[in-house]
Design a protein around this motif. Structure first.
Motif, PDB file in Angstrom:
ATOM      1  N   ALA A  96       0.871   2.177  -3.468  1.00 42.42           N
ATOM      2  CA  ALA A  96       1.734   3.233  -2.943  1.00 42.42           C
ATOM      3  C   ALA A  96       1.882   3.184  -1.431  1.00 42.42           C
ATOM      4  O   ALA A  96       2.471   4.074  -0.838  1.00 42.42           O
ATOM      5  N   ARG A  97       1.361   2.145  -0.799  1.00 44.46           N
ATOM      6  CA  ARG A  97       1.445   2.010   0.658  1.00 44.46           C
ATOM      7  C   ARG A  97       1.867   0.594   1.013  1.00 44.46           C
ATOM      8  O   ARG A  97       1.356  -0.372   0.449  1.00 44.46           O
ATOM      9  N   PHE A 125       9.942   3.931  -4.535  1.00 51.14           N
ATOM     10  CA  PHE A 125       8.860   3.256  -5.256  1.00 51.14           C
ATOM     11  C   PHE A 125       7.508   3.782  -4.786  1.00 51.14           C
ATOM     12  O   PHE A 125       6.654   4.152  -5.588  1.00 51.14           O
ATOM     13  N   PHE A 126       7.292   3.794  -3.464  1.00 48.41           N
ATOM     14  CA  PHE A 126       6.019   4.254  -2.919  1.00 48.41           C
ATOM     15  C   PHE A 126       5.751   5.713  -3.294  1.00 48.41           C
ATOM     16  O   PHE A 126       4.621   6.074  -3.619  1.00 48.41           O
ATOM     17  N   ALA A 127       6.788   6.543  -3.252  1.00 48.48           N
ATOM     18  CA  ALA A 127       6.617   7.963  -3.590  1.00 48.48           C
ATOM     19  C   ALA A 127       6.190   8.128  -5.045  1.00 48.48           C
ATOM     20  O   ALA A 127       5.251   8.880  -5.347  1.00 48.48           O
ATOM     21  N   LEU A 128       6.850   7.432  -5.954  1.00 43.30           N
ATOM     22  CA  LEU A 128       6.485   7.536  -7.374  1.00 43.30           C
ATOM     23  C   LEU A 128       5.109   6.928  -7.643  1.00 43.30           C
ATOM     24  O   LEU A 128       4.321   7.469  -8.406  1.00 43.30           O
ATOM     25  N   ALA A 129       4.823   5.813  -7.023  1.00 42.09           N
ATOM     26  CA  ALA A 129       3.534   5.151  -7.240  1.00 42.09           C
ATOM     27  C   ALA A 129       2.374   5.985  -6.710  1.00 42.09           C
ATOM     28  O   ALA A 129       1.252   5.880  -7.212  1.00 42.09           O
ATOM     29  N   SER A 130       2.625   6.820  -5.719  1.00 46.50           N
ATOM     30  CA  SER A 130       1.544   7.609  -5.119  1.00 46.50           C
ATOM     31  C   SER A 130       1.228   8.889  -5.887  1.00 46.50           C
ATOM     32  O   SER A 130       0.215   9.527  -5.616  1.00 46.50           O
ATOM     33  N   LEU A 131       2.062   9.257  -6.844  1.00 38.53           N
ATOM     34  CA  LEU A 131       1.800  10.480  -7.605  1.00 38.53           C
ATOM     35  C   LEU A 131       0.551  10.312  -8.470  1.00 38.53           C
ATOM     36  O   LEU A 131       0.430   9.336  -9.212  1.00 38.53           O
TER      37      LEU A 131
END
Length: 172
Positions: A96-97, A125-131
């Motif tokens: 996510a980063r 992508f990063f926003a969804l992966a960080s959830l």
């Protein structure tokens, strides 16, 4: 498809292709697999000279990304995991980063650092992966984005995706 990666293993020249990596990895982490493969292609280009090809026996790899797609790509290309020459950097982790997509590849006295450039992977992508938890719609969107990232990354020249620096190895 990207150019193949040439590497030596036990004196034998091997040509590796992304399609073979997908057979090895499966469908779980397509974005990570594509990014990892292209990162290793960048390292290969720097570590292989006009008269020689890099050799698996001499490779050590550090990854800031701890995901299965990246790890499988590194293992597929270098065999660093099974040969106990693979390290997951303590500051790494989540996909996510952007800064998680960094790699250090050392061969003998040379060290190549490879870092994904901003903009290659979308903020969505990063926003969804960080959830920490995703609902069904978010999960579907993330799976779609992973496939889109993989397609974009694997069809782009590797040198356009990464910042790459080579220097004498500190731990040679």
């Amino acid at each position: 498809m990207p150019a193949s990666i040439l590497i030596r293993d036990h004196g034998r020249l091997i040509e590796l292709h992304y399609a073979s990596l997908l057979e090895y990895h499966g469908d779980g982490a397509l974005a990570g697999a594509a990014i990892g493969f292209q990162a290793m292609a960048c390292a290969a280009a720097r570590l292989s000279g006009a008269r020689r090809v890099w050799d698996r026996r001499d490779l050590h790899v550090v990854s800031w990304h701890h995901g299965p797609g990246v790890r499988d790509a590194i293992e597929f290309v270098t065999r660093a995991v099974t040969r106990n020459r693979y390290t997951q950097h303590a500051d790494g982790g989540s996909c996510a980063r952007l800064d998680a997509f960094r790699f250090l590849v050392r061969e003998r006295a040379l060290e190549v650092s490879v870092a994904l450039r901003p903009g290659v992977v979308s903020e969505e992508f990063f926003a969804l992966a960080s959830l920490p938890q995703r609902d069904a719609a978010q999960e579907i969107a993330l799976v779609r984005l992973k496939a889109e990232v993989a397609e974009r990354v694997i069809t782009s020249p590797a040198e356009r995706l990464f910042d790459v620096h080579m220097e004498a190895a500190v731990h040679a």
